[in-house]
Design a protein around this motif. Structure first.
Motif, PDB file in Angstrom:
ATOM      1  N   GLY A 205       0.778  -1.231   0.000  1.00 12.91           N
ATOM      2  CA  GLY A 205       0.000   0.000   0.000  1.00 12.91           C
ATOM      3  C   GLY A 205       0.807   1.278   0.000  1.00 12.91           C
ATOM      4  O   GLY A 205       0.239   2.366   0.145  1.00 12.91           O
ATOM      5  N   LYS A 206       2.143   1.188  -0.189  1.00 11.93           N
ATOM      6  CA  LYS A 206       2.972   2.390  -0.155  1.00 11.93           C
ATOM      7  C   LYS A 206       4.009   2.370  -1.275  1.00 11.93           C
ATOM      8  O   LYS A 206       4.348   1.313  -1.808  1.00 11.93           O
ATOM      9  CB  LYS A 206       3.672   2.524   1.199  1.00 11.93           C
ATOM     10  N   ALA A 207       4.519   3.561  -1.597  1.00 13.19           N
ATOM     11  CA  ALA A 207       5.564   3.669  -2.614  1.00 13.19           C
ATOM     12  C   ALA A 207       6.328   4.970  -2.414  1.00 13.19           C
ATOM     13  O   ALA A 207       5.745   6.001  -2.065  1.00 13.19           O
ATOM     14  CB  ALA A 207       4.966   3.625  -4.013  1.00 13.19           C
ATOM     15  N   THR A 208       7.647   4.914  -2.614  1.00 14.67           N
ATOM     16  CA  THR A 208       8.497   6.106  -2.566  1.00 14.67           C
ATOM     17  C   THR A 208       9.116   6.304  -3.942  1.00 14.67           C
ATOM     18  O   THR A 208       9.693   5.378  -4.515  1.00 14.67           O
ATOM     19  CB  THR A 208       9.604   5.958  -1.511  1.00 14.67           C
ATOM     20  N   THR A 209       8.977   7.507  -4.465  1.00 13.85           N
ATOM     21  CA  THR A 209       9.445   7.799  -5.818  1.00 13.85           C
ATOM     22  C   THR A 209      10.135   9.154  -5.832  1.00 13.85           C
ATOM     23  O   THR A 209       9.714  10.078  -5.122  1.00 13.85           O
ATOM     24  CB  THR A 209       8.262   7.840  -6.808  1.00 13.85           C
ATOM     25  N   THR A 210      11.181   9.275  -6.624  1.00 10.65           N
ATOM     26  CA  THR A 210      11.847  10.567  -6.789  1.00 10.65           C
ATOM     27  C   THR A 210      11.810  10.981  -8.254  1.00 10.65           C
ATOM     28  O   THR A 210      11.775  10.140  -9.158  1.00 10.65           O
ATOM     29  CB  THR A 210      13.311  10.514  -6.322  1.00 10.65           C
ATOM     30  N   ALA A 211      11.819  12.277  -8.466  1.00 14.05           N
ATOM     31  CA  ALA A 211      11.829  12.812  -9.827  1.00 14.05           C
ATOM     32  C   ALA A 211      12.655  14.087  -9.847  1.00 14.05           C
ATOM     33  O   ALA A 211      12.633  14.871  -8.890  1.00 14.05           O
ATOM     34  CB  ALA A 211      10.416  13.088 -10.303  1.00 14.05           C
ATOM     35  N   THR A 212      13.397  14.278 -10.919  1.00 12.71           N
ATOM     36  CA  THR A 212      14.180  15.500 -11.100  1.00 12.71           C
ATOM     37  C   THR A 212      13.530  16.329 -12.198  1.00 12.71           C
ATOM     38  O   THR A 212      13.377  15.868 -13.338  1.00 12.71           O
ATOM     39  CB  THR A 212      15.632  15.178 -11.478  1.00 12.71           C
ATOM     40  N   LEU A 213      13.142  17.544 -11.841  1.00  9.02           N
ATOM     41  CA  LEU A 213      12.437  18.413 -12.775  1.00  9.02           C
ATOM     42  C   LEU A 213      13.408  19.352 -13.486  1.00  9.02           C
ATOM     43  O   LEU A 213      14.561  19.514 -13.077  1.00  9.02           O
ATOM     44  CB  LEU A 213      11.374  19.216 -12.031  1.00  9.02           C
ATOM     45  N   LYS A 214      12.931  19.979 -14.528  1.00  8.35           N
ATOM     46  CA  LYS A 214      13.759  20.901 -15.298  1.00  8.35           C
ATOM     47  C   LYS A 214      13.886  22.259 -14.611  1.00  8.35           C
ATOM     48  O   LYS A 214      14.797  23.029 -14.908  1.00  8.35           O
ATOM     49  CB  LYS A 214      13.173  21.084 -16.696  1.00  8.35           C
ATOM     50  N   SER A 215      12.932  22.532 -13.716  1.00  3.36           N
ATOM     51  CA  SER A 215      12.923  23.829 -13.049  1.00  3.36           C
ATOM     52  C   SER A 215      12.740  23.636 -11.545  1.00  3.36           C
ATOM     53  O   SER A 215      12.148  22.652 -11.094  1.00  3.36           O
ATOM     54  CB  SER A 215      11.790  24.694 -13.608  1.00  3.36           C
ATOM     55  N   SER A 216      13.260  24.570 -10.773  1.00  2.80           N
ATOM     56  CA  SER A 216      13.079  24.534  -9.317  1.00  2.80           C
ATOM     57  C   SER A 216      11.833  25.310  -8.893  1.00  2.80           C
ATOM     58  O   SER A 216      11.544  25.432  -7.702  1.00  2.80           O
ATOM     59  CB  SER A 216      14.315  25.119  -8.624  1.00  2.80           C
ATOM     60  N   LYS A 217      11.096  25.800  -9.873  1.00  7.15           N
ATOM     61  CA  LYS A 217       9.872  26.546  -9.594  1.00  7.15           C
ATOM     62  C   LYS A 217       8.794  25.610  -9.052  1.00  7.15           C
ATOM     63  O   LYS A 217       8.683  24.462  -9.477  1.00  7.15           O
ATOM     64  CB  LYS A 217       9.383  27.224 -10.876  1.00  7.15           C
ATOM     65  N   ALA A 218       7.990  26.084  -8.101  1.00 10.37           N
ATOM     66  CA  ALA A 218       6.938  25.269  -7.487  1.00 10.37           C
ATOM     67  C   ALA A 218       5.964  24.752  -8.548  1.00 10.37           C
ATOM     68  O   ALA A 218       5.649  25.444  -9.523  1.00 10.37           O
ATOM     69  CB  ALA A 218       6.191  26.081  -6.442  1.00 10.37           C
ATOM     70  N   ALA A 219       5.504  23.520  -8.340  1.00 13.27           N
ATOM     71  CA  ALA A 219       4.572  22.892  -9.283  1.00 13.27           C
ATOM     72  C   ALA A 219       3.503  22.127  -8.505  1.00 13.27           C
ATOM     73  O   ALA A 219       3.629  21.891  -7.296  1.00 13.27           O
ATOM     74  CB  ALA A 219       5.319  21.958 -10.229  1.00 13.27           C
ATOM     75  N   GLN A 220       2.454  21.726  -9.221  1.00 15.72           N
ATOM     76  CA  GLN A 220       1.356  20.968  -8.613  1.00 15.72           C
ATOM     77  C   GLN A 220       1.449  19.498  -9.029  1.00 15.72           C
ATOM     78  O   GLN A 220       1.670  19.188 -10.206  1.00 15.72           O
ATOM     79  CB  GLN A 220       0.006  21.541  -9.044  1.00 15.72           C
ATOM     80  N   PHE A 221       1.248  18.607  -8.040  1.00 14.30           N
ATOM     81  CA  PHE A 221       1.350  17.169  -8.288  1.00 14.30           C
ATOM     82  C   PHE A 221       0.119  16.453  -7.729  1.00 14.30           C
ATOM     83  O   PHE A 221      -0.545  16.942  -6.807  1.00 14.30           O
ATOM     84  CB  PHE A 221       2.610  16.600  -7.618  1.00 14.30           C
ATOM     85  N   ARG A 222      -0.140  15.279  -8.283  1.00 15.56           N
ATOM     86  CA  ARG A 222      -1.211  14.432  -7.762  1.00 15.56           C
ATOM     87  C   ARG A 222      -0.906  12.970  -8.078  1.00 15.56           C
ATOM     88  O   ARG A 222      -0.119  12.666  -8.990  1.00 15.56           O
ATOM     89  CB  ARG A 222      -2.572  14.811  -8.351  1.00 15.56           C
ATOM     90  N   LEU A 223      -1.523  12.079  -7.312  1.00 18.65           N
ATOM     91  CA  LEU A 223      -1.431  10.633  -7.541  1.00 18.65           C
ATOM     92  C   LEU A 223      -2.784  10.143  -8.035  1.00 18.65           C
ATOM     93  O   LEU A 223      -3.825  10.518  -7.484  1.00 18.65           O
ATOM     94  CB  LEU A 223      -1.060   9.917  -6.240  1.00 18.65           C
ATOM     95  N   THR A 224      -2.770   9.300  -9.052  1.00 18.22           N
ATOM     96  CA  THR A 224      -4.032   8.771  -9.573  1.00 18.22           C
ATOM     97  C   THR A 224      -3.865   7.311  -9.980  1.00 18.22           C
ATOM     98  O   THR A 224      -2.784   6.898 -10.403  1.00 18.22           O
ATOM     99  CB  THR A 224      -4.523   9.607 -10.779  1.00 18.22           C
ATOM    100  N   PHE A 225      -4.930   6.535  -9.799  1.00 19.25           N
ATOM    101  CA  PHE A 225      -4.924   5.158 -10.309  1.00 19.25           C
ATOM    102  C   PHE A 225      -6.316   4.808 -10.831  1.00 19.25           C
ATOM    103  O   PHE A 225      -7.328   5.349 -10.370  1.00 19.25           O
ATOM    104  CB  PHE A 225      -4.448   4.147  -9.252  1.00 19.25           C
ATOM    105  N   PRO A 226      -6.397   3.895 -11.819  1.00 16.97           N
ATOM    106  CA  PRO A 226      -7.678   3.583 -12.473  1.00 16.97           C
ATOM    107  C   PRO A 226      -8.499   2.568 -11.678  1.00 16.97           C
ATOM    108  O   PRO A 226      -7.982   1.877 -10.791  1.00 16.97           O
ATOM    109  CB  PRO A 226      -7.245   2.995 -13.816  1.00 16.97           C
ATOM    110  N   LYS A 227      -9.762   2.468 -12.027  1.00 16.62           N
ATOM    111  CA  LYS A 227     -10.640   1.486 -11.397  1.00 16.62           C
ATOM    112  C   LYS A 227     -10.360   0.095 -11.942  1.00 16.62           C
ATOM    113  O   LYS A 227      -9.818  -0.082 -13.039  1.00 16.62           O
ATOM    114  CB  LYS A 227     -12.108   1.843 -11.648  1.00 16.62           C
TER     115      LYS A 227
END
Length: 241
Positions: A205-227
């Motif tokens: 039921g858990k997961a840890t993930t990292t991502a490197t973005l092109k900019s250090s500017k604040a962004a909006q994120f969300r998690l989604t999964f299908p039915k």
């Protein structure tokens, strides 16, 4: 020989006359299906935490009926994995052709099927009947436990670390349990659209993930999964980092 031929002619004439009377006595619609179920309409069912009792869900039957038959009845079985759970009954007395289907958590989740049905019909004077005929129309619907997605994020410059979690409501345990959804995605908002940033693999039921973005500017994120056939899809609250 002439006598025998005459008798055969008279017999054939009598049979033709009798057949003609039979055809004239039956309504033209009797040769076709006097009652035909063209569609069943029902919404999928979702169970959530705290919901212990059964659910009543409306089922509408769209039925075409010949005017030559005043009375009819439709017996529509409801099955799960081929096992009969209950039977819905529709008739000329059913208001707006809508009945209530009761589903309960102990019946489980997944694919449910309405139909094939047994139909009987009668003319107003009971001279004509159409008994226990099978109607092949079916309707598939799904009973699911509600899925829940949540997301936390920590940011250091262009690097973002995501903590994802997923749960679902179990109709066996009557509580939310850890869930490992397939095709779960962390998305980032670009303009007015959500774009997949990472595909997430869950364990317990858990997961840890990292991502490197092109900019250090604040962004909006969300998690989604299908039915799935047993659990609803879910999208987390938006996280801004």
């Amino acid at each position: 020989m002439m006598k025998k031929s005459l008798l055969q002619t008279l017999a054939a004439t009598a049979m033709t006359a009798a057949l003609g009377l039979t055809l004239m006595g039956a309504p033209a619609q009797a040769a076709s299906r006097p009652v035909d179920v063209t569609k069943y309409t029902i919404s999928d069912v979702t169970y959530t935490k705290g919901q212990l009792g059964c659910t009543q869900t409306p089922v509408k039957a769209t039925i075409k009926k010949s005017s030559a038959y005043k009375y009819y009845s439709v017996q529509a079985p409801v099955t799960r994995n081929g096992k009969l759970l209950t039977t819905l009954f529709f008739s000329d007395r059913t208001k707006k052709n809508v009945e209530k289907l009761q589903t309960c958590p102990f019946q489980g989740t997944g694919k449910f099927v309405i139909g094939k049905s047994k139909i009987s019909a009668y003319s107003g004077d009971y001279r004509y009947s159409w008994m226990n005929k099978t109607d092949g129309t079916t309707k598939t619907f799904y009973v699911r436990g509600k899925g829940y997605a949540s997301l936390l994020a920590k940011r250091s410059g262009k690097k973002v670390t995501f903590q994802s979690a997923a749960k679902y409501y179990s109709t066996k345990k009557y509580t939310n349990l850890a869930y490992n959804p397939k095709s779960a995605k962390i998305q980032v908002k670009k303009g007015s659209k959500w774009v997949t940033l990472k595909t997430v693999k869950f364990s317990k039921g858990k997961a840890t993930t990292t991502a490197t973005l092109k900019s250090s500017k604040a962004a909006q994120f969300r998690l989604t999964f299908p039915k799935t056939t047993t659990v609803t899809g879910s999208t987390s609250k938006v996280v801004k980092k």
